[in-house]
Design a protein around this motif. Structure first.
Motif, mmCIF file in Angstrom:
data_model
loop_
_atom_site.group_PDB
_atom_site.id
_atom_site.type_symbol
_atom_site.label_atom_id
_atom_site.label_comp_id
_atom_site.label_asym_id
_atom_site.label_seq_id
_atom_site.Cartn_x
_atom_site.Cartn_y
_atom_site.Cartn_z
ATOM 1 N N VAL A 74 -12.456 -12.732 134.865
ATOM 2 C CA VAL A 74 -11.720 -12.523 133.619
ATOM 3 C C VAL A 74 -11.023 -13.814 133.186
ATOM 4 O O VAL A 74 -11.012 -14.165 131.990
ATOM 5 N N GLU A 75 -10.459 -14.543 134.122
ATOM 6 C CA GLU A 75 -9.833 -15.837 133.782
ATOM 7 C C GLU A 75 -10.865 -16.789 133.180
ATOM 8 O O GLU A 75 -10.577 -17.506 132.214
ATOM 9 N N LEU A 88 -11.620 -15.715 129.547
ATOM 10 C CA LEU A 88 -10.525 -16.131 128.665
ATOM 11 C C LEU A 88 -10.571 -17.637 128.433
ATOM 12 O O LEU A 88 -10.335 -18.114 127.321
ATOM 13 N N PRO A 132 -9.113 -11.322 124.218
ATOM 14 C CA PRO A 132 -8.900 -10.103 125.002
ATOM 15 C C PRO A 132 -9.002 -8.829 124.174
ATOM 16 O O PRO A 132 -9.132 -7.742 124.724
ATOM 17 N N MET A 190 -14.056 -6.915 126.156
ATOM 18 C CA MET A 190 -12.927 -7.260 127.006
ATOM 19 C C MET A 190 -11.934 -6.110 127.152
ATOM 20 O O MET A 190 -11.025 -6.177 127.977
ATOM 21 N N TYR A 217 -11.760 -5.199 132.928
ATOM 22 C CA TYR A 217 -11.419 -6.420 132.196
ATOM 23 C C TYR A 217 -10.055 -6.298 131.527
ATOM 24 O O TYR A 217 -9.231 -7.211 131.605
ATOM 25 N N ARG A 218 -9.807 -5.170 130.868
ATOM 26 C CA ARG A 218 -8.496 -5.023 130.229
ATOM 27 C C ARG A 218 -7.392 -4.927 131.281
ATOM 28 O O ARG A 218 -6.255 -5.340 131.039
ATOM 29 N N VAL A 227 -6.577 -8.442 132.328
ATOM 30 C CA VAL A 227 -5.859 -9.105 131.236
ATOM 31 C C VAL A 227 -4.386 -8.691 131.248
ATOM 32 O O VAL A 227 -3.485 -9.535 131.092
ATOM 33 N N GLN A 228 -4.148 -7.398 131.445
ATOM 34 C CA GLN A 228 -2.758 -6.924 131.483
ATOM 35 C C GLN A 228 -1.988 -7.573 132.635
ATOM 36 O O GLN A 228 -0.806 -7.909 132.494
ATOM 37 N N LYS A 268 -1.211 -11.179 131.714
ATOM 38 C CA LYS A 268 -0.158 -11.240 130.699
ATOM 39 C C LYS A 268 1.210 -10.889 131.274
ATOM 40 O O LYS A 268 2.231 -11.014 130.585
#
Length: 318
Positions: A232-233, A236, A242, A247, A252-253, A256-257, A260
């Motif tokens: 995932v990194e 991005l 995202p 994504m 994947y989400r 991302v969470q 973040k």
């Protein structure tokens, strides 16, 4: 897109292996392919994306070396890919496989893709952007309930098959009515959708829910250990937003969470496993309504092979 995408349905025998995520489709698909001279065609709405390998549980290079795989890595994560394109791509892949003297084996868990192949596609009338924008504004100002009540008046048949919370299809039905003056249900009846595949054996894998959930927990652990966070990194870092549909998928989400700072690591893994279990449950609900699927436990290799042999023998006799 229209059913005319498929000009001539395939009548050659095609094998289909479906089931919820993590149930064991990959191992069985390889065994089936090697025994019955098959090439595997993906039936998965996430494995079509390039650069998304770990979180989509794609076949490994070693597995692809054993058996040819198709419809993996078809588009980039920011490209649109819809069921009509899948049906066209999968049908063409099957034609080529049959042309080589092999058998297509469709493997995956995306019910909408399978429905498109077996039931055909309907042409959706074009809708002016002004109508779409107006309905979206009304949705924001008036709410979904009022729009659903309007649909119940102008197209009660569609209202009867659309869930009141299904905003996408609610807006679609109203768009079509406003653009054409005819209900969506009437358009569907006027068209004769043509299936792409007409001679199929649908095999389904299932197991006890507790066993499946444990397999899902192990799958999550495996994805994390294989580097899902790093994948995932990398995505991005390649500039993929995202907010993209790709994504926003499971895994994947969640990463991302975490990146973040919305969730800590423990919470991220908990929610990833939970949401994967919920997805598997939705898959089983979808497939469980299809009486044409022959269900087996993942370990029932002998009965599964026997079922396939009977199907192929019957297909030759036609």
């Amino acid at each position: 897109m229209a059913g005319s995408v498929i000009e001539t349905p395939l009548s050659a025998p095609v094998l289909i292996l479906i089931g919820p995520t993590a149930v064991g489709k990959t191992a069985l698909s390889l065994a089936l392919a090697e025994r019955f001279s098959c090439e595997i065609v993906g039936l998965d709405s996430m494995q079509i994306y390039r650069h998304m390998d770990i979180g989509t549980a794609k076949a490994t290079p070693e597995e692809r070396a054993r058996v040819p795989h198709h419809l993996l890595d078809v588009v980039d994560p920011d490209e649109e890919y819809h069921v009509a394109r899948y049906v066209a791509d999968a049908t063409e892949a099957c034609r080529q496989i049959i042309g080589r003297g092999n058998r297509p084996l469709l493997v995956g868990g995306t019910g909408l893709y399978l429905k498109g192949l077996l039931e055909g596609l309907f042409e959706i009338p074009p809708v002016p952007e002004t109508i779409r924008a107006s309905l979206n504004q009304r949705l924001a100002e008036e709410g979904r309930a009022l729009l659903f009540a309007e649909l119940s008046r102008c197209d009660p048949e569609s209202a009867g098959r659309i869930h009141p919370n299904d905003t996408h299809r609610l807006l679609r039905a109203l768009e079509i009515f406003q653009a054409t003056g005819r209900p969506w249900s009437e358009h569907l009846r006027a068209q004769k959708a043509q299936p792409a595949l007409t001679n199929v054996l649908q095999l389904g894998l299932l197991c006890e829910r507790s066993v499946l959930y444990e397999r899902i927990n192990l799958r999550v652990e495996q994805m994390v250990s294989e580097g899902l966070l790093g994948e995932v990194e990398k995505l991005l870092g390649m500039g993929y937003d995202p907010g993209l549909k790709s994504m926003q998928s499971i895994g994947y989400r969640h990463m991302v969470q975490f990146l973040k700072g919305e969730w800590d690591w423990e919470e991220t893994l908990f929610l990833l496993a939970r949401d994967t279990r919920r997805y598997a449950k939705r898959q089983m609900t979808w497939f469980g309504n299809d009486p044409a699927i022959r269900w087996f436990a993942p370990a029932d290799t002998g009965p599964i092979f026997g079922c396939v042999e009977g199907f192929l023998a019957g297909a030759k006799g036609e």
